[in-house]
Structures are given as C-alpha cells and as structure tokens.
Design a protein around this motif. Sequence first.
Motif, short mmCIF file in Angstrom:
data_model
loop_
_atom_site.label_atom_id
_atom_site.label_comp_id
_atom_site.label_asym_id
_atom_site.label_seq_id
_atom_site.Cartn_x
_atom_site.Cartn_y
_atom_site.Cartn_z
N ASP A 88 0.90 -1.05 0.13
CA ASP A 88 0.00 -0.07 -0.03
C ASP A 88 0.79 1.15 -0.01
N ILE A 89 2.02 1.11 0.83
CA ILE A 89 2.73 2.50 0.88
C ILE A 89 3.67 2.60 -0.46
N LEU A 90 3.94 1.40 -1.29
CA LEU A 90 4.69 1.65 -2.43
C LEU A 90 3.73 2.27 -3.46
N GLU A 91 2.43 2.02 -3.43
CA GLU A 91 1.48 2.15 -4.54
C GLU A 91 1.17 3.96 -4.28
N ASP A 92 1.26 4.14 -3.22
CA ASP A 92 0.78 5.48 -2.76
C ASP A 92 2.22 6.56 -2.73
N THR A 93 2.40 7.12 -3.94
CA THR A 93 3.64 7.91 -4.04
C THR A 93 3.50 9.37 -3.46
N HIS A 94 2.16 9.72 -3.01
CA HIS A 94 1.76 10.81 -2.10
C HIS A 94 2.42 10.63 -0.92
N GLU A 95 2.06 9.59 -0.12
CA GLU A 95 2.64 9.33 1.27
C GLU A 95 4.22 9.33 1.24
N ILE A 96 4.92 8.66 0.18
CA ILE A 96 6.42 8.77 0.06
C ILE A 96 6.80 10.06 -0.02
N ARG A 97 6.32 11.07 -0.89
CA ARG A 97 6.83 12.24 -1.07
C ARG A 97 6.51 13.27 0.26
N ARG A 98 5.57 12.69 1.10
CA ARG A 98 5.26 13.55 2.24
C ARG A 98 6.51 13.11 3.05
N ILE A 99 6.88 11.93 3.05
CA ILE A 99 8.03 11.52 3.94
C ILE A 99 9.48 12.39 3.60
N CYS A 100 9.38 12.60 2.04
CA CYS A 100 10.80 13.10 1.74
C CYS A 100 10.73 14.81 1.92
N ILE A 101 9.58 15.35 1.89
CA ILE A 101 9.61 16.76 2.42
C ILE A 101 9.35 17.14 3.83
N MET A 102 9.64 16.19 4.73
CA MET A 102 9.35 16.29 6.02
C MET A 102 10.51 17.16 6.41
N GLY A 103 10.61 18.35 7.17
CA GLY A 103 11.66 18.97 7.89
C GLY A 103 12.21 19.95 6.67
N ARG A 104 11.83 20.00 5.41
CA ARG A 104 12.28 20.84 4.47
C ARG A 104 11.17 21.89 4.10
N ASN A 105 11.58 23.13 3.46
CA ASN A 105 10.89 24.08 2.96
C ASN A 105 10.22 23.63 1.75
N CYS A 106 9.41 22.64 1.54
CA CYS A 106 8.72 21.98 0.32
C CYS A 106 7.37 22.00 0.74
#
Length: 276
Positions: free
Chosen positions: A130-148
């Motif tokens: 489910d996590i791999l199919e949901d790119t939105h959740e993965i990108r939310r992890i990537c922008i955590m702590g950044r000005n994105c």
Amino acid sequence: MPSLLVREHAILLNLGSLRAIAMQENVYIFNYNRKGGKAFIDALLPRLNPKTMNGGPSMPFVLEVVEAALHSRIQRLEQRLWDLEPRVQALLEALPNRLTGDILEELRISKQRLVELGSRAGALKQMLLDILEDTHEIRRICIMGRNCTLQKNDEMECSVPLEKQIAEEEEEEIEMLLENYLQRCESCHGQAERLLDSAKEMEDSIAVNLSSRRLEVSRVELLLQVGTFCIAVGALVAGIFGMNLKSYLEERAVCPLGLYLYASVFFLNVWLMFAF
C-alpha cells in the motif's frame, strides 16, 4: 493490523508489539520493554553510532527509524520461520511411520504457529504494498523538515533547488528500501504458506490412513458378528434335536430330508462366514 501513517511533522508506526512516533530528531517508543521495542532499539542504536557509518553519508533520522523498525519486525518473523521449519520438516518425515498422540499434537501446534506467522507476514506485506503504491505518502516523507510543499498533482515545490534534488533522491532511496523489505516479507510469507500446505497435506494423508484402519476394524467386527450368528444358528438346530422332549422323530427311521436340511443350513452358515 500493522500501519505506517505519515503526518506533517511525524510518522506513526504500529508494527504489532512496536508502537512509536518518529520525528525529525526524536523517536518516542511505547512499551519499549516489550520484545518488539527491545528489538527495535537494538536495530536502531548501531545505525546512529558514528563509528559504524564508515564515513559514508547517513540517511535522515526519520528514515533510519523507519528502516530499523521494518528490519527488526521482519527479522523477528524470519527468526520464527527458521525455528519452525526444521521442526515441521522432522515431523513430516516421522509421521508416515509413527502415528502417536505426541507427534500429532506437535503437528497441530506447529500448524497453528505457521498460520499465525503467515497472517502476520501477509499483513506486513500488504502494508508495504500500500505504501509503495501511494507515491503521495512517500513524497510526504521526503519533504518532512524541508521548505517544500506538494502540489495537487503531487509535484514537489521547494524554495531551494538543492532541497528538491535531495528530496527526489530520497524518494528513490525510500522506494528501494521498501521494495527490499517487501521481498524479504514475501519470501517469509511464501515459505510459511508452503510449510502450512505440506502440513495440511500430511493431515489429509493421516486422515485417509486412519479411515482405512477404521474400515479394516469394521470389517473384522462384521466378520465376527456373522461368524457368531452362524455358530448360534448351528447351536440352535443342534439344541432342538438334542432336547429331552419327545418329538416322535426318535421312534422313526433316519429321515433323509431332515438330514439334508440340517446339512444345507450348516454349509450355508459356513459360506456366509467366509464370504465376509
């Protein structure tokens, strides 16, 4: 059910006996004294030790926490499988020749543990899918702590171009990380299912074997009942002719018809006895 929920400033982890909240620089562990919590701490601490990094770049703290949680969980599942597999294999080799109550009970317990292990591995596998199919959740992890921020089409928009490049690299790294643990989880789940199928096939074979033995016992019982009936009929006829009552047959000559009738009944009883 295991779950990994991404929030704006934290990731909520629920992996059975491990429950934690991972933030940018901290991780809060609930029930840290349980097996899952201890295994997670043992997997996380070496990753945070500078001496074990060998001078290479380290992942963000949040990703280190997620990887340590997945590693500790899947490693525990694999350890249970490694403990069960030789026991089940030994039972499958011994059962065709040894049908004892202790071995059958051990097979039942092993089968129950395999069902539990397969269920947990399957639930974890579904969570990773489910996590791999949901790119939105993965990108939310990537922008955590950044000005994105994430746009409506899930495109990342960062104030600093370098941060966007780093976030995109981390996205690929997270996907590879999740795929790696997904393969391990699928392997564990598949092996547990194969062992469970072998145990079920052995149970079916044992049921057929026991059914065949019950049929043999029923055949012997029927043979004994028919033999008893035949002997009883012969004893009844002999008893009738041997009673101390006058039937006026003793005053007559030998009756061939009666003799033939008695002989026919006797041979019929013998035939019935051996026919069954």
